[in-house]
Design an enzyme around this catalytic site. Structure first.
Site, mmCIF file in Angstrom:
data_model
loop_
_atom_site.group_PDB
_atom_site.id
_atom_site.type_symbol
_atom_site.label_atom_id
_atom_site.label_comp_id
_atom_site.label_asym_id
_atom_site.label_seq_id
_atom_site.Cartn_x
_atom_site.Cartn_y
_atom_site.Cartn_z
ATOM 1 N N ASN A 9 -72.613 -80.854 39.847
ATOM 2 C CA ASN A 9 -73.841 -81.470 40.360
ATOM 3 C C ASN A 9 -73.437 -82.629 41.288
ATOM 4 O O ASN A 9 -72.791 -83.585 40.853
ATOM 5 C CB ASN A 9 -74.672 -81.964 39.170
ATOM 6 N N HIS A 12 -75.145 -87.342 43.029
ATOM 7 C CA HIS A 12 -74.802 -88.761 43.156
ATOM 8 C C HIS A 12 -73.923 -89.074 44.362
ATOM 9 O O HIS A 12 -73.714 -90.238 44.687
ATOM 10 C CB HIS A 12 -74.261 -89.294 41.831
ATOM 11 N N HIS A 45 -80.287 -81.378 42.644
ATOM 12 C CA HIS A 45 -81.646 -81.589 42.137
ATOM 13 C C HIS A 45 -82.470 -82.220 43.252
ATOM 14 O O HIS A 45 -82.228 -83.379 43.618
ATOM 15 C CB HIS A 45 -81.576 -82.504 40.910
ATOM 16 N N ARG A 47 -85.423 -83.979 43.908
ATOM 17 C CA ARG A 47 -86.455 -84.669 43.132
ATOM 18 C C ARG A 47 -87.676 -84.918 43.995
ATOM 19 O O ARG A 47 -87.569 -85.071 45.212
ATOM 20 C CB ARG A 47 -85.917 -86.003 42.594
ATOM 21 N N ARG A 51 -84.977 -89.254 45.836
ATOM 22 C CA ARG A 51 -84.124 -90.451 45.715
ATOM 23 C C ARG A 51 -82.659 -90.166 46.066
ATOM 24 O O ARG A 51 -81.927 -91.073 46.390
ATOM 25 C CB ARG A 51 -84.233 -91.054 44.313
ATOM 26 N N GLU A 75 -81.938 -77.375 41.116
ATOM 27 C CA GLU A 75 -82.766 -77.930 40.027
ATOM 28 C C GLU A 75 -84.032 -78.495 40.632
ATOM 29 O O GLU A 75 -83.974 -79.183 41.662
ATOM 30 C CB GLU A 75 -82.043 -79.091 39.348
ATOM 31 N N THR A 106 -82.983 -87.006 34.267
ATOM 32 C CA THR A 106 -83.877 -86.087 33.554
ATOM 33 C C THR A 106 -83.806 -86.344 32.045
ATOM 34 O O THR A 106 -82.791 -86.060 31.411
ATOM 35 C CB THR A 106 -83.483 -84.624 33.879
ATOM 36 N N GLU A 160 -80.774 -73.660 29.977
ATOM 37 C CA GLU A 160 -79.745 -74.705 30.018
ATOM 38 C C GLU A 160 -80.145 -75.733 28.975
ATOM 39 O O GLU A 160 -81.236 -76.309 29.043
ATOM 40 C CB GLU A 160 -79.648 -75.346 31.411
ATOM 41 N N HIS A 201 -75.859 -82.228 31.018
ATOM 42 C CA HIS A 201 -76.348 -83.602 30.955
ATOM 43 C C HIS A 201 -75.448 -84.526 30.156
ATOM 44 O O HIS A 201 -75.201 -84.312 28.972
ATOM 45 C CB HIS A 201 -77.777 -83.730 30.415
HETATM 46 N N1 PXP Z 1 -78.277 -80.158 34.340
HETATM 47 C C1 PXP Z 1 -79.526 -80.595 34.595
HETATM 48 C C2 PXP Z 1 -80.653 -79.643 34.435
HETATM 49 C C3 PXP Z 1 -79.765 -81.917 35.042
HETATM 50 O O1 PXP Z 1 -81.027 -82.344 35.283
HETATM 51 C C4 PXP Z 1 -78.658 -82.769 35.229
HETATM 52 C C5 PXP Z 1 -78.882 -84.154 35.745
HETATM 53 O O2 PXP Z 1 -79.427 -84.101 37.017
HETATM 54 C C6 PXP Z 1 -77.380 -82.265 34.976
HETATM 55 C C7 PXP Z 1 -77.218 -80.969 34.506
HETATM 56 C C8 PXP Z 1 -76.139 -83.092 35.184
HETATM 57 O O3 PXP Z 1 -76.165 -84.197 34.341
HETATM 58 P P1 PXP Z 1 -75.064 -85.346 34.534
HETATM 59 O O4 PXP Z 1 -75.225 -85.856 35.921
HETATM 60 O O5 PXP Z 1 -75.420 -86.334 33.487
HETATM 61 O O6 PXP Z 1 -73.734 -84.702 34.326
#
Ligand code: PXP
Length: 253
Positions: A9, A12, A45, A47, A51, A75, A106, A160, A201
């Site tokens: 992901n 960031h 994601h 959003r 952001r 996402e 999330t 998930e 997550h």
């Molecule tokens: N999976 C989903 C569905 C999420 O919403 C997120 C956070 O955006 C992640 C995985 C990744 O989480 P993290 O950034 O905490 O590793």
């Protein structure tokens, strides 16, 4: 031998970019690096408040995934706007998540027990399947028996499991046995129905290890920690290069 897949992901990377309003760090470059070094898919994601990931990132990152022959996992919340974007972009995967504007990340999985929410999620799944039949859908949910059984009534390809609470308990050195037992029970329900069993997550190198040992999840989507750790893996190299550059130019006088 088969191994679990890793979805990286890269939200960031976009957070850093948006924070300065610059073009760098480039999200598409992060996608390329992750895929070139072994990631099995890219997760972003989009959003509602934009952001981090922006609308223009979606086709750009998707193009890179296609070039590398690997899937994009988009996402998104279940709003009409997001469903429209998914139908237009046709990513290989959509992961439907709950979304609140005020949350930092999330928080918790989709509430599909509430009948109004259930209908919203169902409509999003039905519309995506009707207008983008090649897109696979996963639902980001808590791993309880009642939620997972309810998932089976929707047109989805995977769930998930939200591992946020597990990851928190890991960091707080709490007993992980109930989480692991729960995941085993959940995996049985989901795999017997022929669906994929994914997780994500809050996971880190360390908190991932017990899950890998238990070998229930087929896919992990990990973001925040990978990007955070990358700062330290990369910082020394970049400082060295910057000092090397500076040292090519002796001061005058
Ligand atoms: N999976 C989903 C569905 C999420 O919403 C997120 C956070 O955006 C992640 C995985 C990744 O989480 P993290 O950034 O905490 O590793």
């Amino acid at each position: 031998m088969k191994f679990a897949r890793l979805g990286v992901n890269i939200d960031h990377v976009a957070t850093l970019r948006q924070q300065r309003g610059e073009y760098y760090p480039e999200v598409v470059r992060a996608a390329e690096v992750a895929l070139a070094t072994g990631a099995h898919q890219i997760t972003i994601h989009l959003r509602e408040d934009r952001r981090h990931i922006q609308d223009h990132d979606v086709p750009t990152v998707h193009e890179m995934c296609k070039k590398m022959g690997l899937p994009l996992n988009l996402e998104m919340g279940c709003s009409e706007e997001m469903v429209k974007i998914a139908i237009q972009e046709r990513p290989e995967w959509v992961c439907l998540v709950p979304e609140k504007r005020e949350e930092r990340t999330t928080e918790g999985g989709l509430d599909i027990i509430d009948s109004i929410n259930y209908e919203r999620v169902k409509k999003a799944c039905d519309d995506i399947k009707a207008f983008s039949p090649t897109t696979k859908i996963s639902l980001f949910v808590e791993g309880t028996e009642v939620v997972l059984k309810k998932c089976l009534s929707l047109k989805i390809d995977a769930v998930e499991i939200h591992t946020g609470e597990y990851a928190r308990d890991f960091l707080d050195k709490k007993d992980l046995t109930p989480h692991l037992a729960n995941y085993r029970q959940g995996a049985k329900i989901i795999k017997e129905a022929g669906l994929g069993f994914h997780a994500g997550h809050g996971l880190t190198f360390e908190s991932l290890a017990p899950l890998l040992e238990d070998a229930q999840f087929e896919e992990y989507n990990i973001g925040h920690w990978i990007i955070a750790e990358s700062v330290f893996i990369g910082l020394g190299h970049v400082v060295k290069e910057m000092v090397t550059l500076i040292n090519k130019y002796p001061l005058k006088g």
